[in-house]
Motif scaffolding. Sequence first.
Motif, PDB file in Angstrom:
ATOM      1  N   MET A  78       0.802  -1.081  -0.036  1.00 58.92           N
ATOM      2  CA  MET A  78       0.061  -0.066   0.029  1.00 58.92           C
ATOM      3  C   MET A  78       0.965   1.249   0.038  1.00 58.92           C
ATOM      4  O   MET A  78       0.443   1.957  -0.748  1.00 58.92           O
ATOM      5  CB  MET A  78      -0.894   0.044   1.272  1.00 58.92           C
ATOM      6  CG  MET A  78      -1.837   1.333   1.060  1.00 58.92           C
ATOM      7  SD  MET A  78      -3.108   1.134   2.660  1.00 58.92           S
ATOM      8  CE  MET A  78      -4.128   0.114   2.004  1.00 58.92           C
ATOM      9  N   ILE A  79       2.134   1.260   0.808  1.00 60.97           N
ATOM     10  CA  ILE A  79       2.961   2.500   0.775  1.00 60.97           C
ATOM     11  C   ILE A  79       3.394   2.546  -0.507  1.00 60.97           C
ATOM     12  O   ILE A  79       3.710   3.856  -0.830  1.00 60.97           O
ATOM     13  CB  ILE A  79       3.833   2.166   1.904  1.00 60.97           C
ATOM     14  CG1 ILE A  79       3.233   2.157   3.181  1.00 60.97           C
ATOM     15  CG2 ILE A  79       4.967   3.313   1.570  1.00 60.97           C
ATOM     16  CD1 ILE A  79       4.377   1.759   4.216  1.00 60.97           C
ATOM     17  N   GLN A  80       4.087   1.428  -1.139  1.00 61.48           N
ATOM     18  CA  GLN A  80       4.552   1.806  -2.536  1.00 61.48           C
ATOM     19  C   GLN A  80       3.445   2.188  -3.565  1.00 61.48           C
ATOM     20  O   GLN A  80       3.715   3.050  -4.373  1.00 61.48           O
ATOM     21  CB  GLN A  80       5.026   0.362  -2.948  1.00 61.48           C
ATOM     22  CG  GLN A  80       6.396  -0.100  -2.121  1.00 61.48           C
ATOM     23  CD  GLN A  80       7.425   0.632  -2.462  1.00 61.48           C
ATOM     24  OE1 GLN A  80       7.411   1.544  -3.154  1.00 61.48           O
ATOM     25  NE2 GLN A  80       8.708   0.518  -1.557  1.00 61.48           N
ATOM     26  N   ASN A  81       2.330   1.808  -3.446  1.00 63.45           N
ATOM     27  CA  ASN A  81       1.275   2.406  -4.263  1.00 63.45           C
ATOM     28  C   ASN A  81       0.882   3.526  -4.164  1.00 63.45           C
ATOM     29  O   ASN A  81       0.884   4.565  -5.117  1.00 63.45           O
ATOM     30  CB  ASN A  81      -0.023   1.389  -4.044  1.00 63.45           C
ATOM     31  CG  ASN A  81       0.047   0.094  -4.847  1.00 63.45           C
ATOM     32  OD1 ASN A  81       1.023  -0.412  -5.527  1.00 63.45           O
ATOM     33  ND2 ASN A  81      -0.575  -1.085  -4.267  1.00 63.45           N
ATOM     34  N   GLN A  82       1.007   3.894  -2.964  1.00 65.85           N
ATOM     35  CA  GLN A  82       0.959   5.482  -2.832  1.00 65.85           C
ATOM     36  C   GLN A  82       1.907   6.342  -3.113  1.00 65.85           C
ATOM     37  O   GLN A  82       1.645   7.506  -3.744  1.00 65.85           O
ATOM     38  CB  GLN A  82       0.399   5.783  -1.146  1.00 65.85           C
ATOM     39  CG  GLN A  82       0.278   6.940  -0.778  1.00 65.85           C
ATOM     40  CD  GLN A  82      -0.891   7.881  -1.342  1.00 65.85           C
ATOM     41  OE1 GLN A  82      -1.909   7.048  -1.798  1.00 65.85           O
ATOM     42  NE2 GLN A  82      -1.300   8.966  -0.975  1.00 65.85           N
ATOM     43  N   ILE A  83       3.208   5.821  -3.000  1.00 64.53           N
ATOM     44  CA  ILE A  83       4.159   6.680  -3.594  1.00 64.53           C
ATOM     45  C   ILE A  83       4.177   6.738  -4.898  1.00 64.53           C
ATOM     46  O   ILE A  83       4.382   7.811  -5.539  1.00 64.53           O
ATOM     47  CB  ILE A  83       5.616   5.990  -3.026  1.00 64.53           C
ATOM     48  CG1 ILE A  83       5.972   6.106  -1.557  1.00 64.53           C
ATOM     49  CG2 ILE A  83       6.971   6.476  -3.900  1.00 64.53           C
ATOM     50  CD1 ILE A  83       7.161   5.095  -1.115  1.00 64.53           C
ATOM     51  N   LYS A 106       8.114   7.022   3.715  1.00 60.40           N
ATOM     52  CA  LYS A 106       7.505   5.811   3.938  1.00 60.40           C
ATOM     53  C   LYS A 106       6.946   6.111   5.402  1.00 60.40           C
ATOM     54  O   LYS A 106       5.836   5.690   5.670  1.00 60.40           O
ATOM     55  CB  LYS A 106       8.158   4.810   3.718  1.00 60.40           C
ATOM     56  CG  LYS A 106       8.692   4.137   2.391  1.00 60.40           C
ATOM     57  CD  LYS A 106       9.401   3.096   2.318  1.00 60.40           C
ATOM     58  CE  LYS A 106       9.810   2.596   1.013  1.00 60.40           C
ATOM     59  NZ  LYS A 106      10.361   1.251   0.922  1.00 60.40           N
ATOM     60  N   GLU A 107       7.691   6.653   6.324  1.00 55.13           N
ATOM     61  CA  GLU A 107       7.063   6.664   7.667  1.00 55.13           C
ATOM     62  C   GLU A 107       5.987   7.782   7.608  1.00 55.13           C
ATOM     63  O   GLU A 107       4.981   7.397   8.339  1.00 55.13           O
ATOM     64  CB  GLU A 107       8.205   6.934   8.689  1.00 55.13           C
ATOM     65  CG  GLU A 107       9.163   6.204   8.926  1.00 55.13           C
ATOM     66  CD  GLU A 107       8.414   4.766   9.515  1.00 55.13           C
ATOM     67  OE1 GLU A 107       7.594   5.023  10.618  1.00 55.13           O
ATOM     68  OE2 GLU A 107       8.908   3.658   9.095  1.00 55.13           O
ATOM     69  N   LYS A 108       6.165   8.729   6.972  1.00 53.42           N
ATOM     70  CA  LYS A 108       4.995   9.919   6.856  1.00 53.42           C
ATOM     71  C   LYS A 108       3.854   9.229   6.236  1.00 53.42           C
ATOM     72  O   LYS A 108       2.677   9.464   6.995  1.00 53.42           O
ATOM     73  CB  LYS A 108       5.501  11.267   6.026  1.00 53.42           C
ATOM     74  CG  LYS A 108       4.535  12.017   6.107  1.00 53.42           C
ATOM     75  CD  LYS A 108       4.557  12.726   7.295  1.00 53.42           C
ATOM     76  CE  LYS A 108       3.686  14.262   7.087  1.00 53.42           C
ATOM     77  NZ  LYS A 108       3.298  14.911   8.893  1.00 53.42           N
ATOM     78  N   ILE A 109       3.966   8.453   5.064  1.00 52.02           N
ATOM     79  CA  ILE A 109       2.638   7.949   4.618  1.00 52.02           C
ATOM     80  C   ILE A 109       2.007   6.803   5.591  1.00 52.02           C
ATOM     81  O   ILE A 109       0.824   6.812   5.615  1.00 52.02           O
ATOM     82  CB  ILE A 109       3.267   7.322   3.288  1.00 52.02           C
ATOM     83  CG1 ILE A 109       3.530   8.241   2.187  1.00 52.02           C
ATOM     84  CG2 ILE A 109       1.786   6.331   2.768  1.00 52.02           C
ATOM     85  CD1 ILE A 109       4.104   7.656   0.911  1.00 52.02           C
ATOM     86  N   LYS A 110       2.924   6.105   6.350  1.00 49.38           N
ATOM     87  CA  LYS A 110       2.433   5.081   7.193  1.00 49.38           C
ATOM     88  C   LYS A 110       1.722   5.708   8.167  1.00 49.38           C
ATOM     89  O   LYS A 110       0.685   5.517   8.728  1.00 49.38           O
ATOM     90  CB  LYS A 110       3.638   4.376   7.718  1.00 49.38           C
ATOM     91  CG  LYS A 110       3.158   2.980   8.554  1.00 49.38           C
ATOM     92  CD  LYS A 110       4.349   2.292   8.968  1.00 49.38           C
ATOM     93  CE  LYS A 110       3.738   0.818   9.502  1.00 49.38           C
ATOM     94  NZ  LYS A 110       5.084   0.063   9.818  1.00 49.38           N
ATOM     95  N   GLU A 111       2.319   7.028   8.775  1.00 45.63           N
ATOM     96  CA  GLU A 111       1.722   7.646  10.058  1.00 45.63           C
ATOM     97  C   GLU A 111       0.401   8.522   9.537  1.00 45.63           C
ATOM     98  O   GLU A 111      -0.571   8.269  10.251  1.00 45.63           O
ATOM     99  CB  GLU A 111       2.548   8.881  10.180  1.00 45.63           C
ATOM    100  CG  GLU A 111       2.099   9.609  11.247  1.00 45.63           C
ATOM    101  CD  GLU A 111       3.004  10.726  11.617  1.00 45.63           C
ATOM    102  OE1 GLU A 111       2.796  11.910  11.931  1.00 45.63           O
ATOM    103  OE2 GLU A 111       4.365  10.539  11.549  1.00 45.63           O
ATOM    104  N   ASP A 112       0.146   8.986   8.487  1.00 45.67           N
ATOM    105  CA  ASP A 112      -0.978   9.428   7.944  1.00 45.67           C
ATOM    106  C   ASP A 112      -1.916   8.366   7.676  1.00 45.67           C
ATOM    107  O   ASP A 112      -3.330   8.613   7.729  1.00 45.67           O
ATOM    108  CB  ASP A 112      -0.752  10.390   6.447  1.00 45.67           C
ATOM    109  CG  ASP A 112       0.147  11.482   6.782  1.00 45.67           C
ATOM    110  OD1 ASP A 112       0.208  12.044   8.044  1.00 45.67           O
ATOM    111  OD2 ASP A 112       0.525  12.077   5.744  1.00 45.67           O
ATOM    112  N   ALA A 113      -1.629   7.381   7.281  1.00 46.88           N
ATOM    113  CA  ALA A 113      -2.703   6.307   6.726  1.00 46.88           C
ATOM    114  C   ALA A 113      -3.210   5.605   8.123  1.00 46.88           C
ATOM    115  O   ALA A 113      -4.345   5.474   8.220  1.00 46.88           O
ATOM    116  CB  ALA A 113      -1.806   5.191   6.063  1.00 46.88           C
TER     117      ALA A 113
END
Length: 440
Positions: A138-143, A273-280
């Motif tokens: 999911m993180i890679q797809n969001q990036i 990646k950490e930021k995306i994970k945190e926001d998710a």
Amino acid sequence: MNITRENIDELNAVVKVDIAKEDYSEKVDKILKDYRKNANIPGFRKGQVPMGMVKKQYGKAVLVDEVNKMLQDALNKYLTEEKLDVLGNPLPKEQENFDWEQENYSFEFELGLSPQFEVNFETKKPITHYKIVAGEEMIQNQIKHLQKQYGKLISKDVAEEGDVVAGTFKNEEEGIDNSTSLPLEKLKGKKNLNKFVGAKVGDTISLKTKGLFEDDHQLIEFLKIDHDKGHDLDIEVDFTVSEINKQELAELNQEFFDKLFGKDEVKSEVELKEKIKEDAAKQFTQQSDQQLLNDVTESLIENNTFQLPKEFLQKWIQTVGEKPLTEDEAKEEYDKSEQGLRFQLIEGKLIRDNDLQVKFEDLKAFATARIKEQMAQFGQMDPSEKELDDIAARVLSNQEEVKRLSEQLLNEKLLAFYKENIKMKEKEVTYDDFVKEIYK
């Protein structure tokens, strides 16, 4: 007037209301005198109609109306003063030989009483509180999505896999004529993709709508057709290519990070990646908490067994709707609603016993906080207290908004209470695993 109560058992009672002539006669006489003053009856001057004639024409209707009003007022007052926690509404008992010609009347009402119980929080095993996180995929797809969003399109002459092809879908017979931009990755299956690979500007490609995309809603969007028409549509359409572009992804560099989060907030792909994970995780909190509420609800119903006035409630259900139900229909309706009623009683007791009621000052603070959050989204970071108070006053003057906000605030209070008082365990799962576990 005299009111008495006979308790049949802990869940059922009968209230008897005795109304004597002296309770209603003065009121009835006054109304009939007013009728006489205004009555227009041929052969008599206005206000000179004999009282006997007025009583004969209107007396019974006035009597019935006034006694019924008096009866309802007295019954409601009695239930309030006696602090009786009733389920449904009082049901009048049928009286075979009731006669309005007599002077004194007795009425009986069946009551269904709310059961007395203590809420049990003990569970056989801890309730799972899911901490939903974004998985690597999911993180890679969001990036990749963000790279596309901030990337650029490069014009091409020949289409290849991964390109974005602009053009027009047409079918004259079905009235389809829609220009759109079509990412080739949206197409379903190699057969459809291969029709576009090698295509040039000006080429027309014939396609079958059935199986063109993963689901019918994408077909509806790209062809701009009615929702109902789009489902299971099986026709041929032509797509004429007007432009071909290659999607060049934005580079993962500091300029890209600054565009997304502000200067130097994120400085590497690891931090991204950490930021995306945190926001998710923030976005998933609502789903996690809702699932917790669902699981707690089931647990409380399962672990709190008490009797209900079942027969009374089935009789009440027969009468409460727009049209009367049969006995069998009422039983079926009761079976459907019994669990919901049990939880209403459990939840209501929790709210009363633990002072979780929504008070006006709490509601105003809650509404103000929501308003402040919304204003911040539009760049208004520091609104004045007067401005917030004025907006909150307008919001809270709308009864629908008050109801909606009250439900949200009550849910938050209950959720906080459950987290403090019910045994639970935290389980970290990816969103995909959460969906599999909950909806398996």
